[in-house]
Design a protein around this motif. Structure first.
Motif, PDB file in Angstrom:
ATOM      1  N   SER A  22     -30.104 -34.252 -23.512  1.00 29.71           N
ATOM      2  CA  SER A  22     -31.291 -34.920 -22.962  1.00 29.71           C
ATOM      3  C   SER A  22     -31.464 -36.303 -23.559  1.00 29.71           C
ATOM      4  O   SER A  22     -31.831 -37.260 -22.861  1.00 29.71           O
ATOM      5  CB  SER A  22     -32.540 -34.077 -23.245  1.00 29.71           C
ATOM      6  N   TYR A  23     -31.204 -36.437 -24.848  1.00 27.86           N
ATOM      7  CA  TYR A  23     -31.395 -37.705 -25.555  1.00 27.86           C
ATOM      8  C   TYR A  23     -30.468 -38.798 -25.026  1.00 27.86           C
ATOM      9  O   TYR A  23     -30.848 -39.966 -24.948  1.00 27.86           O
ATOM     10  CB  TYR A  23     -31.149 -37.465 -27.045  1.00 27.86           C
ATOM     11  N   LEU A  24     -29.230 -38.415 -24.655  1.00 30.40           N
ATOM     12  CA  LEU A  24     -28.247 -39.395 -24.202  1.00 30.40           C
ATOM     13  C   LEU A  24     -28.183 -39.523 -22.680  1.00 30.40           C
ATOM     14  O   LEU A  24     -27.288 -40.168 -22.147  1.00 30.40           O
ATOM     15  CB  LEU A  24     -26.870 -39.046 -24.771  1.00 30.40           C
ATOM     16  N   ASN A  25     -29.136 -38.908 -21.987  1.00 25.57           N
ATOM     17  CA  ASN A  25     -29.309 -39.086 -20.544  1.00 25.57           C
ATOM     18  C   ASN A  25     -30.497 -40.012 -20.302  1.00 25.57           C
ATOM     19  O   ASN A  25     -31.589 -39.761 -20.830  1.00 25.57           O
ATOM     20  CB  ASN A  25     -29.609 -37.741 -19.865  1.00 25.57           C
ATOM     21  N   ALA A  62     -21.031 -33.240 -21.353  1.00 23.32           N
ATOM     22  CA  ALA A  62     -20.645 -32.051 -22.121  1.00 23.32           C
ATOM     23  C   ALA A  62     -21.027 -32.270 -23.566  1.00 23.32           C
ATOM     24  O   ALA A  62     -21.042 -33.404 -24.049  1.00 23.32           O
ATOM     25  CB  ALA A  62     -19.140 -31.802 -21.997  1.00 23.32           C
ATOM     26  N   ALA A  63     -21.355 -31.202 -24.279  1.00 20.12           N
ATOM     27  CA  ALA A  63     -21.765 -31.328 -25.672  1.00 20.12           C
ATOM     28  C   ALA A  63     -21.293 -30.123 -26.467  1.00 20.12           C
ATOM     29  O   ALA A  63     -21.270 -28.993 -25.956  1.00 20.12           O
ATOM     30  CB  ALA A  63     -23.282 -31.464 -25.771  1.00 20.12           C
ATOM     31  N   ARG A  82     -21.258 -33.362 -30.846  1.00 17.99           N
ATOM     32  CA  ARG A  82     -20.460 -34.336 -30.085  1.00 17.99           C
ATOM     33  C   ARG A  82     -20.841 -34.241 -28.620  1.00 17.99           C
ATOM     34  O   ARG A  82     -20.921 -33.140 -28.066  1.00 17.99           O
ATOM     35  CB  ARG A  82     -18.970 -34.057 -30.223  1.00 17.99           C
ATOM     36  N   VAL A  83     -21.055 -35.396 -27.989  1.00 13.10           N
ATOM     37  CA  VAL A  83     -21.505 -35.441 -26.599  1.00 13.10           C
ATOM     38  C   VAL A  83     -20.621 -36.410 -25.813  1.00 13.10           C
ATOM     39  O   VAL A  83     -20.365 -37.525 -26.268  1.00 13.10           O
ATOM     40  CB  VAL A  83     -22.977 -35.887 -26.491  1.00 13.10           C
ATOM     41  N   ARG A 104     -21.042 -39.129 -31.276  1.00 12.77           N
ATOM     42  CA  ARG A 104     -21.360 -38.117 -32.279  1.00 12.77           C
ATOM     43  C   ARG A 104     -22.747 -38.406 -32.818  1.00 12.77           C
ATOM     44  O   ARG A 104     -23.014 -39.531 -33.264  1.00 12.77           O
ATOM     45  CB  ARG A 104     -20.332 -38.141 -33.402  1.00 12.77           C
ATOM     46  N   VAL A 105     -23.623 -37.415 -32.768  1.00 10.66           N
ATOM     47  CA  VAL A 105     -24.993 -37.605 -33.245  1.00 10.66           C
ATOM     48  C   VAL A 105     -25.361 -36.514 -34.237  1.00 10.66           C
ATOM     49  O   VAL A 105     -24.866 -35.386 -34.176  1.00 10.66           O
ATOM     50  CB  VAL A 105     -26.015 -37.610 -32.076  1.00 10.66           C
TER      51      VAL A 105
END
Length: 245
Positions: A22-25, A62-63, A82-83, A104-105
């Motif tokens: 969600s954070y990277l969308n 994908a994550a 990893r996303v 990578r977060v």
């Protein structure tokens, strides 16, 4: 209970993975969607905008979550995720998708009485390549005679392995169940086959395989297998695959 022991690590991974996606969308044409998605896992009272300025478009596809590092107090933790993301650029009224890449977060989480929640915004982390360690186990000595004697059987196994469970069952060791790839690929060639010295009943082997994929696509992969010696009623001996991987 404090520390790592007893921490709900699996739940933490699930929550952190969903939040990282969600954070990277984001999508400036639908700016309210991201805060709504972040709020599902973000602790109450925290800013659901998550640091985004409301511009641009990116999708997270994908994550995969890894290590969960728990604070000594046993309440807070960070989850390594990893996303795979895809950025978009505006071209007139349309968005044009760019190249996929990985981010990578580190996602901070906290254990509450009812569930694990995200306790703050993730941070980007480097994901550099690393060399193999010096103490990697060495392969056993090759058995060239058994390698040559089992080559045709290895080709038959991988041909069957690509096609169906029924065909795999016909060429594996008795009592062993190995799932096939179900026809998603076909065997192009067995590029390399090596059986290693071991005991009289079980051996390790490696196989370099080229698969035929969709269209003109081929893909090389390397497998590690376990071979088992079987004896037929008439006394004939064979080495058959007992495990893949």
């Amino acid at each position: 209970m404090s520390g790592q022991s007893g921490y709900p690590a699996n739940e933490a991974r699930a929550i952190a993975t969903r939040f990282a996606v969600s954070y990277l969308n984001w999508d400036e044409d639908n700016p309210d969607a991201r805060p709504q998605q972040l709020s599902v896992d973000l602790a109450a009272g925290l800013d659901a905008r998550g640091g985004w300025n409301g511009r641009g478009k990116q999708t997270a596809n994908a994550a995969y979550a890894g290590e969960v590092t728990v604070d000594p107090g046993g309440v807070a933790a960070v989850v390594d995720v990893r996303v795979q993301v895809r950025p978009f650029t505006r071209s007139g009224r349309n968005w044009v998708g760019g190249q996929y890449s990985w981010r990578r977060v580190s996602v901070p989480v906290a254990r509450t009485a009812s569930r694990v929640v995200v306790s703050g915004a993730p941070t980007f982390m480097p994901d550099d390549r690393a060399a193999l360690p010096d103490n990697m186990p060495e392969a056993a000595a090759p058995d060239d005679d058994l390698t040559a004697a089992t080559l045709k059987d290895a080709e038959a196994f991988f041909s069957a392995y690509a096609e169906s469970d029924t065909k795999v069952a016909a060429v594996t060791a008795p009592g062993v169940t190995i799932r096939s790839l179900g026809g998603t690929v076909k065997l192009d060639q067995l590029k390399d086959w090596q059986v290693y010295i071991g005991n009289d009943d079980e051996r390790k082997a490696t196989a370099a395989v080229t698969w035929d994929g969709t269209g003109d696509t081929t893909l090389d992969q390397t497998y590690t297998l376990t071979l088992r010696r079987t004896v037929a009623v008439n006394g004939a001996q064979r080495w058959q695959v007992a495990a893949v991987g």
